[in-house]
Design an enzyme around this catalytic site. Structure first.
Site, PDB file in Angstrom:
ATOM      1  N   SER A  79       9.687  31.524  -6.583  1.00  0.00           N
ATOM      2  CA  SER A  79       9.856  30.278  -7.345  1.00  0.00           C
ATOM      3  C   SER A  79       8.772  29.454  -7.173  1.00  0.00           C
ATOM      4  O   SER A  79       8.146  29.125  -6.050  1.00  0.00           O
ATOM      5  CB  SER A  79      10.980  29.943  -7.122  1.00  0.00           C
ATOM      6  OG  SER A  79      11.347  28.620  -7.885  1.00  0.00           O
ATOM      7  N   TYR A 118      17.695  26.390  -1.819  1.00  0.00           N
ATOM      8  CA  TYR A 118      16.998  27.372  -2.844  1.00  0.00           C
ATOM      9  C   TYR A 118      15.277  27.369  -2.499  1.00  0.00           C
ATOM     10  O   TYR A 118      14.619  28.483  -2.330  1.00  0.00           O
ATOM     11  CB  TYR A 118      17.039  26.886  -3.985  1.00  0.00           C
ATOM     12  CG  TYR A 118      16.311  27.655  -5.152  1.00  0.00           C
ATOM     13  CD1 TYR A 118      16.835  28.927  -5.514  1.00  0.00           C
ATOM     14  CD2 TYR A 118      15.467  27.379  -5.948  1.00  0.00           C
ATOM     15  CE1 TYR A 118      16.311  29.907  -6.362  1.00  0.00           C
ATOM     16  CE2 TYR A 118      14.815  28.010  -6.978  1.00  0.00           C
ATOM     17  CZ  TYR A 118      15.369  29.531  -7.120  1.00  0.00           C
ATOM     18  OH  TYR A 118      15.008  30.135  -7.981  1.00  0.00           O
TER      19      TYR A 118
END
Length: 288
Positions: A138, A151
């Site tokens: 990501s 995350y």
């Protein structure tokens, strides 16, 4: 015909990736914890003339990965491509999120990549398959954030694990790629949890944040195309959107600048912006 495994392929990026490989003549194994969604995706692919098989898989379970790997090997032989796409995005400050939420994020976003790579890289090596493994990282891997540290930590670890695996598997002719999407129109936020809120407040936050994510310029099909090209060209790290490329280079150029700039972000500011632009967001979502 190649065998391609895509996790989290019941929806979003995974589903579009499975469809794209199937259109190219590959057999696709659609793995998802939601078996109904996986079966729906397989039906769609078959109706379009492709080959697809649905299989239920909880990617956070090492035991399920072992059983899944044995089933794939028995039914189809070692795969040619593994796309570790399944993931969740739980939000909340470092101290807001309890150990259980941290563990959930690590198990699904990071350990799933480890489990899958261990199982199928060994199969590829044993069979002499010059395959490819794609791991979805990501843009969050490139910068520290107060909004979703768990995350970001997990995805940064995925990025490093991918590069370590790439170095190790090169001798076997197996490629490994890390994909770093930016803002993509998926249900990632909708399926995540927001720490530090009551149940009712969390639902309201999720609905508003999901609506904003739904306005993202790029769709999951764009990421699917990047994944497909990465397998063909054996790229190492591939940011997808312009903002992902910008953060990739900016963090390498000046980590301090990134930390200072992102330090102004907070849930309070995000919530204020959501409230201020709620009417506009509602209109945009309704018009889509």
């Amino acid at each position: 015909m190649k065998t391609v495994i895509v996790t989290g392929a019941g929806a979003g990026i995974g589903r579009e990736t499975a469809k794209l490989f199937a259109r190219g003549g590959d057999r696709v194994i659609i793995a998802d914890i939601d078996l109904t969604a996986a079966e729906d995706a397989a039906i769609e692919i078959i109706a379009d003339g492709g080959l697809a098989v649905a299989h239920k898989l909880d990617v956070s379970s090492e035991e399920q990965w072992e059983r899944f790997g044995a089933w794939v090997l028995d039914e189809f032989g070692p795969p040619d491509v593994l796309v570790n796409n399944a993931g969740v995005m739980d939000l909340g400050g470092f101290l807001e999120m309890g150990a259980e939420q941290w563990q959930r994020t690590i198990d699904i976003d990071l350990m799933s990549v480890i489990y899958g790579s261990l199982v199928f890289a060994k199969q590829m090596i044993d069979a002499g398959v010059r395959g490819h493994i794609v791991n979805i990282s990501s843009v969050a891997a490139f910068f520290p954030s107060k909004l979703g540290p768990a995350y970001g930590v997990a995805k940064a670890a995925v990025l490093m694990a991918t590069q370590s695996l790439r170095v190790e598997l090169a001798q076997y002719g197996i490629g490994v790629t890390a994909i770093a999407p930016g803002a993509i129109r998926t249900d990632l936020i909708a399926h995540g949890n927001r720490a530090g809120l009551t149940s009712e407040a969390e639902q309201d936050w999720s609905a508003k944040a999901s609506a904003v994510q739904g306005l993202a310029f790029a769709g999951p099909d764009k990421v699917a195309r990047v994944i497909h090209r990465s397998v063909r060209r054996n790229w190492a790290i591939v940011p997808v959107n312009p903002e992902a490329w910008a953060m990739f280079y900016l963090f390498r150029l000046s980590p301090d600048l990134v930390r200072i700039g992102l330090g102004i972000l907070s849930f309070e500011r995000a919530e204020a912006l959501l409230a201020r632009f709620a009417p506009l967001i509602d209109r945009l979502v309704t018009s889509k």
